[in-house]
Design an enzyme around this catalytic site. Structure first.
Site, PDB file in Angstrom:
ATOM      1  N   HIS A 176       0.888  -1.152  -0.073  1.00 15.72           N
ATOM      2  CA  HIS A 176      -0.180   0.093  -0.032  1.00 15.72           C
ATOM      3  C   HIS A 176       0.942   1.344  -0.084  1.00 15.72           C
ATOM      4  O   HIS A 176       1.741   1.422   0.751  1.00 15.72           O
ATOM      5  CB  HIS A 176      -0.719   0.058   1.317  1.00 15.72           C
ATOM      6  CG  HIS A 176      -2.000  -1.167   1.251  1.00 15.72           C
ATOM      7  ND1 HIS A 176      -3.031  -1.098   0.634  1.00 15.72           N
ATOM      8  CD2 HIS A 176      -1.973  -2.518   1.908  1.00 15.72           C
ATOM      9  CE1 HIS A 176      -3.705  -2.480   0.725  1.00 15.72           C
ATOM     10  NE2 HIS A 176      -3.021  -2.927   1.709  1.00 15.72           N
ATOM     11  N   CYS A 222      -1.646   5.359  -4.874  1.00 11.09           N
ATOM     12  CA  CYS A 222      -2.628   3.930  -4.856  1.00 11.09           C
ATOM     13  C   CYS A 222      -3.591   4.031  -6.299  1.00 11.09           C
ATOM     14  O   CYS A 222      -3.852   3.151  -6.780  1.00 11.09           O
ATOM     15  CB  CYS A 222      -3.189   3.767  -3.547  1.00 11.09           C
ATOM     16  SG  CYS A 222      -4.170   2.291  -3.553  1.00 11.09           S
TER      17      CYS A 222
END
Length: 113
Positions: free
Chosen positions: A22, A34
């Site tokens: 992430h 992201c």
């Protein structure tokens, strides 16, 4: 951090790619790194399906943070080249993101696996 690993064969053809992790560059739902990496990767997979009529073998985790795709080995030469071009375009886009946001995404290109 998002880590992208591109795996190529001895002829430099892309055989698979993996995205894991992430970015954590912003609050959940507002993480631009992201969102950009996801849009590029899923857009490329969808383009391969729509334009080349090829279903990549895909592995994902339910909670996100992991995507692995394999290029089928049984493609004819013309289709294989189209798939390769779309994946190379994906890599260029991901590397562009990584140039600006190197603290949040890294792209590794591995030849000969």
């Amino acid at each position: 951090m998002i880590t992208v690993v591109i795996t190529r064969n001895d002829m430099s053809d892309i055989v698979s790619f993996t995205m894991s992790g992430h970015a954590d560059s912003g609050p959940h739902g507002h993480d631009l790194v992201c969102a950009g990496a996801s849009a590029v990767s899923f857009g490329s997979v969808n383009a391969i399906t729509a334009l080349c009529k090829v279903e990549l073998e895909v592995e994902m985790e339910k909670d996100g943070g992991f995507l692995r795709c394999y290029v089928p080995s049984s493609l004819d030469d013309v289709t294989f080249e189209k798939v390769q071009l779309l994946l190379e375009g994906m890599i260029v886009s991901l590397e562009s993101i990584a140039e600006e946001y190197s603290s949040y995404i890294q792209v590794n290109d591995i030849i000969g696996r």
